[in-house]
Structure formats: C-alpha cells, structure tokens
Design a protein around this motif. Structure first.
Motif, PDB file in Angstrom:
ATOM      1  N   UNK A 189      22.123 120.588 -29.139  1.00 57.35           N
ATOM      2  CA  UNK A 189      22.020 120.132 -28.649  1.00 57.35           C
ATOM      3  C   UNK A 189      23.699 119.004 -27.469  1.00 57.35           C
ATOM      4  N   UNK A 190      24.170 118.803 -28.865  1.00 54.89           N
ATOM      5  CA  UNK A 190      25.664 118.524 -28.391  1.00 54.89           C
ATOM      6  C   UNK A 190      26.635 119.144 -28.673  1.00 54.89           C
ATOM      7  N   UNK A 191      26.729 120.637 -28.548  1.00 55.69           N
ATOM      8  CA  UNK A 191      27.542 121.344 -27.611  1.00 55.69           C
ATOM      9  C   UNK A 191      27.022 122.132 -26.548  1.00 55.69           C
ATOM     10  N   UNK A 192      25.426 122.235 -25.925  1.00 53.13           N
ATOM     11  CA  UNK A 192      25.510 122.025 -24.292  1.00 53.13           C
ATOM     12  C   UNK A 192      26.106 120.575 -23.844  1.00 53.13           C
ATOM     13  N   UNK A 193      26.055 119.660 -24.648  1.00 56.54           N
ATOM     14  CA  UNK A 193      25.527 118.071 -24.106  1.00 56.54           C
ATOM     15  C   UNK A 193      27.742 117.977 -23.834  1.00 56.54           C
ATOM     16  N   UNK A 194      28.028 118.715 -24.902  1.00 59.90           N
ATOM     17  CA  UNK A 194      29.748 118.913 -24.550  1.00 59.90           C
ATOM     18  C   UNK A 194      30.157 119.205 -23.406  1.00 59.90           C
ATOM     19  N   UNK A 195      29.247 120.784 -22.631  1.00 54.38           N
ATOM     20  CA  UNK A 195      29.844 122.165 -21.261  1.00 54.38           C
ATOM     21  C   UNK A 195      29.291 120.623 -20.805  1.00 54.38           C
ATOM     22  N   UNK A 196      28.176 119.341 -21.112  1.00 58.99           N
ATOM     23  CA  UNK A 196      27.677 118.673 -19.293  1.00 58.99           C
ATOM     24  C   UNK A 196      26.816 119.516 -18.638  1.00 58.99           C
ATOM     25  N   UNK A 197      25.382 119.750 -19.929  1.00 57.77           N
ATOM     26  CA  UNK A 197      24.603 120.056 -20.091  1.00 57.77           C
ATOM     27  C   UNK A 197      23.367 119.831 -20.808  1.00 57.77           C
TER      28      UNK A 197
END
Length: 399
Positions: A112-120
């Motif tokens: 979740x953290x990595x995806x949100x860091x990519x704007x998703x």
C-alpha cells in the motif's frame, strides 16, 4: 502520545509471551490469554490515534508517517514475542506459520505504501491491520480462557492417524495459519490492483513513447538533423511555414500515396503508399512505407530493419472485404483503417479522433524544446478531410 502508548503496550505483549515461555511457566496458558487481552487493548490506541488527531485538529503529514512507522514496530515486536513463545514450547511449524504471517503483514502494509508513493490508491483486502489485531487478540484470549476448561494436555485423535489433530494450543495456532495465508493473499491482491492502476495511469504516456520513438529512430540513426529546426503548423500550397521557422515540404507526385508523417526537428518525411504488385493490391502487405530524405537531395530510401521493426513499420489485419486495420509497430493504440471507396474505387486511410472520422492525409508530431533524447512532445496532429462533411480538418491528440 496515543500512538506511542500503543507501541509501549505491544512491547508489553511481547514481554508477556516471553515470560510465558520461561521454563517454570510453560503449560500455563493464562499468559496467552493475558497477552491476547493486551493486544486488543493496544489495538484500541492504534485505531483511536488518527481520530484523536483529527478531532483535536492536530493532524499532520509527519503524524501520519509517525503512526505508520510505530505501527510496524508494534507488529514486529508482537510477532517477536509470539515466535519466541511457540519455539520455546517446541511448536516449530506453528512458529514458522507465525513468521509467514509476519511477512504477509509487512507486505500488506508495504504494498500500500509503495503504491501510494507512486500515486495509486491501494486499500482493501481481507487481512488489513484491524483484522490482524482482532485475529491474534481474540484467538489468544480464547486460548487462555478455554485452557482451564480443557486442560493443558487436551488432545483430539482420529483413528488411523498417529498424531493428534487438535489440542488446546490449536485455539491460538490455527488462526495464525489462516492469517499466514490470508495476509499474503491480501498483499498479492493489492499488488495486482496497483498494477492495474499504474497501467491505467501510464496509458497517456504511451503517446509520448510513440512520438519519442519516431523522433529518435528517424533522426539519430545516421541522418542529418538541422539543430535549429522547429515544426510549423500552418499549411500553404508548397510548404508548412511559420515565421522564423523551418518549412515542411508537402510531398507531391507520389503514386498511390495514402498519407505521410513529419515531425520536429527534421523535414525528412515518411511516405505510406498502396503496395501494388502487377497492378493489384498485395493483400498480405497492403501498405508500403519509405522515406523521402529532403536533407539528402530529396532521394527516396527504404526503411532500415530497425525502423521497419520498431518505429514506422505498419501491420495490416484484414477485417472485411477490401478493408484492413492498420497499426504502427511502435504504437498500437491508434488504429487506422484502409478502405476501398465505393465511389471511385480508390483506397483511403481513415482515423477516428475526437469522435470524428477523418480521411487521413498527414500525421505530425509537434515538439517544443526538451533534448534530443527527451523531447517535449506537445501533441500528435492528424490532418485530412472530414469523412462526413468533406471539409479539411485538423485533429490533435494532446500528449
């Protein structure tokens, strides 16, 4: 403060499990019950810290980061106590599943953290942190409560199976097995959701990839490029001209020409014509693509293998009688249609842009600044005739 208290309580959970693993305390499942109760109590602080920050108008970006970091520490420390307890009681496979559950828990949060860091945005799943806290807390508390009723040596056997299939500790360990499976499934599902979101997000950038490929393979592979040239968008009888900028010639006298392609900063032009053999259309390869090298005395040249395979090559797929779907090898999301006219028996290429059907005459890639390797592609322009009204039309695909 609320977040920190939650961390301290989870450290207490680990200490209770470690204390229950001491030689003199083994077999006393009340330690598991007290640890489960404290897990649930610490979980309240984990769930309340965000609400307290919002109600007290004390929320901040650093507060969100601090909360996430301490939540990970809390979970890791709690699992440390669980694994230590199970190994001390010689439950090797149960401790292994507890460790797998720990891996899954970390990956659920990291994905979740990595995806949100990519704007998703990447949420959801059956085993998020609240579910994990409840699963461990309730199962541990139930084990501690039922142990005095069942006894520490309670075991269930099935005839024909040499080992027991259930015991008092199973009240705690079986949910850990379920958690080990479900956390990793949740992490995988989040990864797939993020993949779909990122693919959707990257769709517009494929236009730029298309334009960059055209630019690089057309101007870098051994051909001369006027360094100060810039494309013009206005049309005249003999050239595309803007004040102070290089003109683009209009190809003339090309037999069976369908349309042509031009792009900054090079006047050399790609020509697409009908591919006729003995006066008949080659149905296997109906379009012939080649250069007019205006920077080299306007000579015609065939595409190189790399240009034909990765950039300007056109693939044709029959869709009906005398109709073909055309796609460039470097960009398959702009389908063109080669159709034989019922009026004059000629062939025309059609494109649909902005809900308008256009008889294609020219494709133009407009670039403003940037570098040779990373040009600032502003738009792809399709020029031709409106198939319904017969009027000249220019349609742009913004990049």
């Amino acid at each position: 403060m609320v977040t920190t208290i939650g961390l301290v309580l989870n450290i207490g959970v680990a200490f209770i499990f470690i204390a229950g693993a001491e030689q003199g305390n083994r077999g006393d499942f009340s330690y598991i019950g007290w640890a489960g109760a404290l897990v649930l109590f610490a979980g309240l602080f984990d769930m309340l810290d965000g609400q307290v920050a919002r109600l007290g108008k004390m929320s901040s970006l650093y507060g969100a980061l601090f909360d996430s970091v301490l939540d990970r520490y809390s979970e890791l420390i709690m699992f440390l106590g669980i694994c230590y307890y199970l190994i001390s009681h010689h439950y090797f496979f149960s401790s292994l599943f507890a460790f797998i559950a720990l891996i899954g828990s970390m990956m659920v949060s990291y994905t979740r953290a990595r995806a949100e860091g990519l704007g998703i945005e990447c949420k959801g799943g059956l085993m998020q942190r609240p579910e994990r806290v409840i699963t461990i807390g309730v199962s541990a508390l139930a084990c501690g409560c039922f142990a005095p009723l069942l006894g520490s040596d309670f075991k269930v056997y099935i005839p024909g199976i040499p080992i027991h299939v259930f015991e008092t500790m199973s009240i705690f360990t079986l949910p850990l097995v379920v958690m080990a499976i479900m956390t990793n499934i949740t992490a995988y599902n989040r990864l797939m959701d993020a993949k779909r979101g990122l693919e959707e997000k990257e769709k517009p950038s494929s236009l730029k990839t298309f334009a960059v490929t055209f630019l690089l393979l057309g101007s870098v592979l051994g051909y001369s490029v006027p360094t100060s040239a810039r494309a013009a968008s206005a049309l005249s009888d003999d050239s595309h001209q803007e004040k102070g900028k290089t003109s683009f010639p209009i190809p003339k006298g090309i037999p069976n020409q369908l349309f042509y392609i031009q792009r900054d900063p090079n006047p050399n032009t790609i020509i697409c014509t009908l591919n006729l053999k003995n006066g008949q259309l080659d149905k296997q390869d109906p379009v012939h693509v080649f250069w007019i090298r205006y920077t080299e005395q306007s000579q015609q040249k065939e595409l190189s293998y790399i240009q034909r395979t990765f950039a300007y090559g056109v693939k044709a797929r029959p869709v009906a009688n005398e109709q073909y779907e055309l796609t460039f090898v470097s960009y398959k999301k702009l389908p063109l249609h080669l159709v034989k006219s019922d009026h004059d028996a000629g062939y025309y290429v059609y494109a649909t842009v902005n809900q308008k059907k256009v008889i294609l005459r020219r494709i133009y890639l407009h670039i403003e600044g940037g570098t040779m390797w990373m040009p600032n592609v502003k738009y792809i322009q399709l020029e031709g005739t409106n198939a319904l009204t017969g009027e000249s039309t220019v349609e742009r695909i913004m990049v």
